[in-house]
Design a protein around this motif. Structure first.
Motif, PDB file in Angstrom:
ATOM      1  N   ARG A  37       0.860  -1.185   0.000  1.00 55.26           N
ATOM      2  CA  ARG A  37       0.000   0.000   0.000  1.00 55.26           C
ATOM      3  C   ARG A  37       0.897   1.235   0.000  1.00 55.26           C
ATOM      4  O   ARG A  37       1.896   1.282   0.707  1.00 55.26           O
ATOM      5  N   HIS A  38       0.470   2.232  -0.745  1.00 51.45           N
ATOM      6  CA  HIS A  38       1.216   3.494  -0.767  1.00 51.45           C
ATOM      7  C   HIS A  38       0.278   4.609  -0.317  1.00 51.45           C
ATOM      8  O   HIS A  38      -0.701   4.925  -0.984  1.00 51.45           O
ATOM      9  N   TYR A  39       0.577   5.176   0.832  1.00 51.43           N
ATOM     10  CA  TYR A  39      -0.267   6.213   1.422  1.00 51.43           C
ATOM     11  C   TYR A  39       0.278   7.593   1.065  1.00 51.43           C
ATOM     12  O   TYR A  39       1.477   7.834   1.096  1.00 51.43           O
ATOM     13  N   ALA A  40      -0.641   8.487   0.777  1.00 56.85           N
ATOM     14  CA  ALA A  40      -0.303   9.866   0.419  1.00 56.85           C
ATOM     15  C   ALA A  40      -0.467  10.760   1.652  1.00 56.85           C
ATOM     16  O   ALA A  40      -1.061  10.347   2.659  1.00 56.85           O
ATOM     17  N   PRO A  41       0.019  11.989   1.580  1.00 59.94           N
ATOM     18  CA  PRO A  41      -0.151  12.918   2.707  1.00 59.94           C
ATOM     19  C   PRO A  41      -1.622  13.108   3.104  1.00 59.94           C
ATOM     20  O   PRO A  41      -1.925  13.317   4.280  1.00 59.94           O
ATOM     21  N   ARG A  42      -2.550  12.981   2.154  1.00 56.89           N
ATOM     22  CA  ARG A  42      -3.969  13.125   2.490  1.00 56.89           C
ATOM     23  C   ARG A  42      -4.425  12.028   3.450  1.00 56.89           C
ATOM     24  O   ARG A  42      -5.304  12.247   4.283  1.00 56.89           O
ATOM     25  N   HIS A  43      -3.824  10.846   3.341  1.00 57.20           N
ATOM     26  CA  HIS A  43      -4.166   9.763   4.264  1.00 57.20           C
ATOM     27  C   HIS A  43      -3.729  10.113   5.686  1.00 57.20           C
ATOM     28  O   HIS A  43      -4.472   9.860   6.643  1.00 57.20           O
ATOM     29  N   LEU A  44      -2.551  10.683   5.806  1.00 60.11           N
ATOM     30  CA  LEU A  44      -2.067  11.084   7.127  1.00 60.11           C
ATOM     31  C   LEU A  44      -2.964  12.175   7.702  1.00 60.11           C
ATOM     32  O   LEU A  44      -3.340  12.114   8.876  1.00 60.11           O
ATOM     33  N   ALA A  45      -3.340  13.142   6.886  1.00 60.85           N
ATOM     34  CA  ALA A  45      -4.213  14.222   7.364  1.00 60.85           C
ATOM     35  C   ALA A  45      -5.560  13.656   7.833  1.00 60.85           C
ATOM     36  O   ALA A  45      -6.062  14.029   8.901  1.00 60.85           O
ATOM     37  N   ARG A  46      -6.133  12.744   7.059  1.00 62.03           N
ATOM     38  CA  ARG A  46      -7.420  12.142   7.437  1.00 62.03           C
ATOM     39  C   ARG A  46      -7.266  11.328   8.711  1.00 62.03           C
ATOM     40  O   ARG A  46      -8.112  11.380   9.603  1.00 62.03           O
ATOM     41  N   LEU A  47      -6.189  10.552   8.798  1.00 63.23           N
ATOM     42  CA  LEU A  47      -5.952   9.733   9.982  1.00 63.23           C
ATOM     43  C   LEU A  47      -5.791  10.609  11.221  1.00 63.23           C
ATOM     44  O   LEU A  47      -6.335  10.297  12.291  1.00 63.23           O
ATOM     45  N   GLN A  48      -5.091  11.718  11.092  1.00 68.07           N
ATOM     46  CA  GLN A  48      -4.934  12.635  12.222  1.00 68.07           C
ATOM     47  C   GLN A  48      -6.276  13.244  12.613  1.00 68.07           C
ATOM     48  O   GLN A  48      -6.573  13.402  13.801  1.00 68.07           O
ATOM     49  N   PHE A  49      -7.109  13.546  11.627  1.00 67.34           N
ATOM     50  CA  PHE A  49      -8.449  14.064  11.882  1.00 67.34           C
ATOM     51  C   PHE A  49      -9.256  13.036  12.683  1.00 67.34           C
ATOM     52  O   PHE A  49      -9.869  13.365  13.710  1.00 67.34           O
ATOM     53  N   ILE A  50      -9.250  11.799  12.225  1.00 67.93           N
ATOM     54  CA  ILE A  50      -9.993  10.725  12.893  1.00 67.93           C
ATOM     55  C   ILE A  50      -9.487  10.543  14.315  1.00 67.93           C
ATOM     56  O   ILE A  50     -10.270  10.443  15.269  1.00 67.93           O
ATOM     57  N   ARG A  51      -8.186  10.492  14.468  1.00 66.46           N
ATOM     58  CA  ARG A  51      -7.607  10.259  15.798  1.00 66.46           C
ATOM     59  C   ARG A  51      -7.906  11.414  16.750  1.00 66.46           C
ATOM     60  O   ARG A  51      -8.122  11.204  17.936  1.00 66.46           O
ATOM     61  N   HIS A  52      -7.932  12.640  16.228  1.00 68.05           N
ATOM     62  CA  HIS A  52      -8.283  13.783  17.075  1.00 68.05           C
ATOM     63  C   HIS A  52      -9.733  13.649  17.545  1.00 68.05           C
ATOM     64  O   HIS A  52     -10.030  13.851  18.729  1.00 68.05           O
ATOM     65  N   CYS A  53     -10.619  13.296  16.632  1.00 63.50           N
ATOM     66  CA  CYS A  53     -12.027  13.079  17.002  1.00 63.50           C
ATOM     67  C   CYS A  53     -12.146  11.986  18.054  1.00 63.50           C
ATOM     68  O   CYS A  53     -12.877  12.131  19.043  1.00 63.50           O
ATOM     69  N   ARG A  54     -11.450  10.884  17.844  1.00 63.60           N
ATOM     70  CA  ARG A  54     -11.527   9.761  18.790  1.00 63.60           C
ATOM     71  C   ARG A  54     -10.939  10.140  20.143  1.00 63.60           C
ATOM     72  O   ARG A  54     -11.420   9.687  21.176  1.00 63.60           O
ATOM     73  N   ALA A  55      -9.906  10.991  20.150  1.00 62.19           N
ATOM     74  CA  ALA A  55      -9.334  11.454  21.419  1.00 62.19           C
ATOM     75  C   ALA A  55     -10.362  12.271  22.200  1.00 62.19           C
ATOM     76  O   ALA A  55     -10.314  12.328  23.429  1.00 62.19           O
ATOM     77  N   ASP A  57     -13.398  11.397  22.221  1.00 65.16           N
ATOM     78  CA  ASP A  57     -14.400  10.362  22.486  1.00 65.16           C
ATOM     79  C   ASP A  57     -15.621  10.488  21.575  1.00 65.16           C
ATOM     80  O   ASP A  57     -16.725  10.109  21.948  1.00 65.16           O
ATOM     81  N   ILE A  58     -15.409  11.009  20.387  1.00 65.47           N
ATOM     82  CA  ILE A  58     -16.493  11.112  19.416  1.00 65.47           C
ATOM     83  C   ILE A  58     -16.654   9.740  18.765  1.00 65.47           C
ATOM     84  O   ILE A  58     -15.688   9.172  18.255  1.00 65.47           O
ATOM     85  N   PRO A  59     -17.864   9.193  18.797  1.00 60.75           N
ATOM     86  CA  PRO A  59     -18.094   7.856  18.217  1.00 60.75           C
ATOM     87  C   PRO A  59     -17.802   7.830  16.717  1.00 60.75           C
ATOM     88  O   PRO A  59     -17.918   8.845  16.024  1.00 60.75           O
ATOM     89  N   LEU A  60     -17.437   6.654  16.215  1.00 57.68           N
ATOM     90  CA  LEU A  60     -17.073   6.523  14.801  1.00 57.68           C
ATOM     91  C   LEU A  60     -18.187   6.954  13.855  1.00 57.68           C
ATOM     92  O   LEU A  60     -17.917   7.537  12.801  1.00 57.68           O
ATOM     93  N   ALA A  61     -19.429   6.698  14.221  1.00 57.95           N
ATOM     94  CA  ALA A  61     -20.539   7.116  13.355  1.00 57.95           C
ATOM     95  C   ALA A  61     -20.540   8.633  13.199  1.00 57.95           C
ATOM     96  O   ALA A  61     -20.787   9.159  12.103  1.00 57.95           O
ATOM     97  N   GLU A  62     -20.232   9.333  14.267  1.00 63.34           N
ATOM     98  CA  GLU A  62     -20.189  10.786  14.204  1.00 63.34           C
ATOM     99  C   GLU A  62     -18.922  11.269  13.521  1.00 63.34           C
ATOM    100  O   GLU A  62     -18.934  12.310  12.861  1.00 63.34           O
ATOM    101  N   VAL A  63     -17.830  10.543  13.665  1.00 61.69           N
ATOM    102  CA  VAL A  63     -16.602  10.873  12.934  1.00 61.69           C
ATOM    103  C   VAL A  63     -16.899  10.798  11.440  1.00 61.69           C
ATOM    104  O   VAL A  63     -16.495  11.676  10.669  1.00 61.69           O
TER     105      VAL A  63
END
Length: 143
Positions: A37-55, A57-63
């Motif tokens: 798999r080859h991940y682009a910078p957009r993947h890192l940005a999205r992953l950081q967004f998701i992880r911030h939401c999860r930190a 305690d925002i549920p995945l459905a709301e993420v």
């Protein structure tokens, strides 16, 4: 970048990335000729967004909803505000339940006079004789 590099950059586990991909929260990356798999910078940005939401305690459905809102950034903030207001209310209910639990535990702890050969532990006795309705307010009673 490869999945391990992405995981390191985002400070998360490789399995977390794969899970977010399966859930559709993270776009599938391109595959190199080698099959990696080859991940682009957009993947890192999205992953950081998701992880911030999860930190927060925002549920995945709301993420998922927030990701959809982020894809149309010039829309009204009303939907995002409403989502966050709902989350704030849930957090307030959790805090209230935990404060109630703390009061119960402090009251229970005050019952302790110390176990001796003549007297059993008052806290254990209380656990043994408490009816189910005195269960923790933040967890349903066990069947």
């Amino acid at each position: 970048m490869k999945i391990g590099e992405l995981a390191h950059a985002a400070n998360c586990d490789v399995q977390t990335i794969r899970y977010y991909e399966r859930e559709g929260l993270l776009d599938a990356p391109e595959r190199l000729a080698s099959g990696y798999r080859h991940y682009a910078p957009r993947h890192l940005a999205r992953l950081q967004f998701i992880r911030h939401c999860r930190a927060l305690d925002i549920p995945l459905a709301e993420v998922r909803q927030l990701i959809e809102y982020a894809q149309t950034p010039y829309q009204s903030c009303h939907a995002v505000d409403a989502l966050l207001d709902d989350h704030i209310e849930r957090v307030r209910r959790q805090v209230a339940a935990l404060q109630s639990l703390e009061r119960q535990l402090v009251a229970l702890r005050r019952q302790c006079e110390g176990a001796t050969r003549e007297r059993a532990c008052a806290i254990i006795d209380s656990f043994m004789s408490a009816p189910a309705e005195h269960a923790c307010p933040c967890h349903p009673a066990a069947p």
